[in-house]
Design an enzyme around this catalytic site. Structure first.
Site, short mmCIF file in Angstrom:
data_model
loop_
_atom_site.label_atom_id
_atom_site.label_comp_id
_atom_site.label_asym_id
_atom_site.label_seq_id
_atom_site.Cartn_x
_atom_site.Cartn_y
_atom_site.Cartn_z
N SER A 132 8.70 5.16 9.68
CA SER A 132 10.00 5.42 8.92
C SER A 132 9.94 6.85 8.42
O SER A 132 10.85 7.39 7.71
CB SER A 132 9.98 4.53 7.85
OG SER A 132 9.06 4.76 7.00
N ALA A 139 -3.75 7.27 7.75
CA ALA A 139 -3.31 7.73 9.02
C ALA A 139 -1.73 8.00 8.88
O ALA A 139 -1.15 9.01 9.25
CB ALA A 139 -3.47 6.48 9.88
N ASP A 148 2.84 7.09 0.69
CA ASP A 148 1.96 7.94 1.83
C ASP A 148 2.83 9.09 2.48
O ASP A 148 2.59 10.16 2.23
CB ASP A 148 1.61 6.93 3.07
CG ASP A 148 0.65 5.80 2.62
OD1 ASP A 148 -0.03 5.88 1.47
OD2 ASP A 148 0.60 4.81 3.32
N GLY A 168 8.81 5.08 -8.04
CA GLY A 168 9.41 4.35 -7.17
C GLY A 168 10.75 4.93 -7.45
O GLY A 168 11.06 6.25 -7.34
N ASP A 187 -1.01 -2.26 11.32
CA ASP A 187 -0.11 -2.95 10.32
C ASP A 187 0.57 -4.59 11.24
O ASP A 187 1.45 -3.97 12.04
CB ASP A 187 0.90 -2.43 9.77
CG ASP A 187 0.49 -1.39 8.77
OD1 ASP A 187 -0.63 -1.45 8.37
OD2 ASP A 187 1.36 -0.71 8.03
N LYS A 226 -3.47 4.06 5.09
CA LYS A 226 -3.05 5.12 3.92
C LYS A 226 -3.26 6.40 4.57
O LYS A 226 -2.67 7.56 4.53
CB LYS A 226 -3.39 4.84 2.68
CG LYS A 226 -2.76 3.76 2.18
CD LYS A 226 -3.26 3.37 0.53
CE LYS A 226 -3.00 1.98 0.02
NZ LYS A 226 -1.65 1.62 0.26
O1 RIB Z 1 0.40 2.38 2.03
C1 RIB Z 1 0.68 1.31 2.98
C2 RIB Z 1 -0.37 0.98 3.94
O2 RIB Z 1 -1.10 0.55 3.07
C3 RIB Z 1 0.13 0.20 5.06
O3 RIB Z 1 0.44 0.69 6.07
C4 RIB Z 1 -1.21 -0.65 5.08
O4 RIB Z 1 -1.97 -0.50 6.38
C5 RIB Z 1 -2.26 -0.32 3.93
O5 RIB Z 1 -3.23 0.45 4.39
#
Ligand code: RIB
Length: 309
Positions: free
Chosen positions: A293, A41, A254, A223, A12, A39
């Protein structure tokens, strides 16, 4: 028990900005950071940090970004033996984050387009396996692994993100389907639900579960408004979130899905697993970045205790 993730791994490029760019607009920010993402990972990291034994299957390129993309999972102790190196660039995402913590993400799938279901051997798919999937690797491979995992009686959790078409008979093989509101709205259309008789502005887990068929638990994450779910028996569960100061919502979904997988893999009841996952995701929004995070199990335990009352 093991959580096995078949999915994407991405580097990212995170751009904190005063506001998200409109079409044609250039927005100047201070500094860019490269952080682990994708997503698949991210969900592997969330599950591992929550205490699960996690293995990941996916693909990276033979380039400098590969190690940065894998670093989050490596630090969290995820088994990376099923990661393939392919002749394509490691996946990469441009993540713009505004001062309210909202984001806008563009993903170049790269090597993720070459991830294959055959990277997961049959022996890894058993009744003791929790298989965790998203849609940033080819849909045909996701379908293939769902069919094999279903035969092996693995617990199958699918996060339909990004929202892409899968045959309804394949969705019926899934045990738990997780979508956010935008994905839920899209899925209602995909499943042929009638906008005249359903509320597409507030898509409900019960509508989706009814359209997919019996036995599939459906979770719609909302959310800061919490979640709406139905379990495999059609029992409705709704939760609101705990109020926090939001810094960055990237990867919150995620975190939710990874912790949900870890809790279910541990044998937690569905309502308790949802609550834990939601509080972990809430904590993740108080810090910058996606995987970096995510809370560990102890922090989530403490927040659970504080939120109990
Ligand atoms: O869900 C967030 C993720 O979506 C980010 O880390 C980005 O890499 C995308 O895949």
């Amino acid at each position: 028990m093991t959580v096995l993730v078949f999915g994407s791994v991405v580097a990212d490029m995170v751009f904190p900005l005063p506001h998200l760019p409109r079409p044609g607009e250039t927005v100047l920010g201070e500094a860019m950071r490269v952080l682990p993402g994708g997503k698949g990972a991210n969900q592997a990291v969330a599950a591992a940090r929550d205490g699960a034994a996690v293995a990941f299957a996916g693909a990276v390129g033979r380039d400098a970004l590969a190690e940065q993309a894998l670093s989050g999972m490596r630090a969290a102790g995820v088994d990376l033996a099923r990661v393939a190196e392919v002749e394509a660039a490691t996946g990469c995402a441009a993540v713009c984050v505004d001062v309210k913590g909202q984001n806008q993400i563009a993903v170049a799938a790269g090597a993720n387009s070459w991830a294959l279901a055959t990277q997961v051997e049959d022996a890894a798919l058993t009744a003791e396996t929790t298989l965790l999937l998203q849609m940033e690797v080819p849909a045909v491979e996701v379908v293939e692994i769902i069919r094999r995992a279903s035969k092996a009686e693995a617990l199958i959790i699918l996060n339909l993100a990004p929202a892409l078409p899968l045959p309804v008979e394949v969705l019926r093989l899934v045990d738990v389907l997780v979508v956010n509101e935008a994905e839920a709205t899209w899925l209602m259309g995909h499943l042929g639900l009638d906008p005249a008789t359903r509320n597409f502005d507030e898509p409900a887990s019960a509508d989706l579960a009814e359209a997919i068929g019996e036995g599939v638990a459906v979770v719609v994450t909302r959310g800061e408004r919490g979640l709406d779910a139905v379990d495999a028996d059609g029992q409705r569960i709704t939760y609101g979130t705990a109020p926090v100061k939001v810094k960055d919502t990237t990867g919150a979904g995620d975190c939710f899905t990874g912790v949900l997988a870890a809790a279910l893999d541990e044998g937690e009841e569905f309502p308790a697993a949802l609550w834990r996952a939601m509080l972990a995701a809430t904590l993740s929004c108080t810090r910058e970045g996606a995987a970096v995070s995510f809370p560990g199990a102890e922090e989530t335990d403490a927040f659970l205790e504080a939120s109990a009352g």
